[in-house]
Write a protein that holds these residues in place. Sequence first.
Motif: not given
Length: 264
Positions: A36-43, A45-51, A72-84
């Motif tokens: 859920p979106e609110a839980v991803s946001l909290q994940m 925050k727990v990791a104290a993500v910054t830009a 929401d945090f200005g970070a760079r991100g990489v998603g790894v997913e097996i389903d095209p």
Amino acid sequence: MTRRLAGLTLAVALLAACTALRERFPGPDVLFVATPEAVSLQMLKVAAVTAEDLVFDLGSGDGRVVIAAARDFGARGVGVEIDPKLVSVSRDAARAAGVESRAKFLWQDLFVTDLTGATVVTLYLRDDVNLKLRPKLLRELAPGTRVVSHDFDMDDWEPDRVERVRGPVREHRLYFWVIPAGAAGTWQSRVGEGAAAPLALTQRFQMLTGSLGADAVRGRLSGRRIELAAGGLTLRGVMRDDIIEGEATAAGAPALRWTARRAS
Ligand SMILES: C[S@@+](CC[C@H](N)C(=O)[O-])C[C@H]1O[C@@H](n2cnc3c(N)ncnc32)[C@H](O)[C@@H]1O
């Protein structure tokens, strides 16, 4: 060549091609269920993500964790997913959120992903998949990298923290670890102007046991930060290569400089 032999040769070639394809693109280890979106946001925050962070979501589903990290945090991100199909959905969603330059998605098996540069790793997999992934995380991630797992732990690698988050329909658990530096071995420890004393450390994940001179030692690591209790002393420091620098405190006494040099 007879028709029958040609048919057999073709069947063998097809089977080999399918096996090679399956090795390159194995099926998912876990089915897609979105955090859920609110839980991803909290994940995040727990990791104290910054830009400053590079966040990898291993098994990124529809891309929501990576997109939230960028948006929401200005970070760079990489998603790894097996389903095209989910990779394509994620790329579209990143474009719609205006973060496509900072949110990248790889169609890849997370077990072969190069994790170089990651400063935060997020997971929503399963406990057996986390356990299979654990050696790769400990081997490839730099000390200090933060790992957050939604709902699933890492067996006997105790989390540094556990947070409970209320989602729209249930309570979720977030497990948090910091990849520890390697402190096992023997050190020459010196407190203030005192004589050097042998410090021997055994390490299990972030937990440390051992001895300092005649005293038993217990302690833990958080990335390169180390804290030890020995006799009546608390030793806190930061490991840089083969040197620890910090301070030693004892009840009722002023803090003294603490250094340790690796002996082996
Ligand atoms: C439970 S979902 C989590 C999705 C997303 N991280 C979230 O929290 O909303 C797990 C995802 O991992 C993907 N997955 C499973 N095994 C994988 C593998 N070996 N490599 C990459 N992705 C995988 C699945 O396709 C699925 O989308």
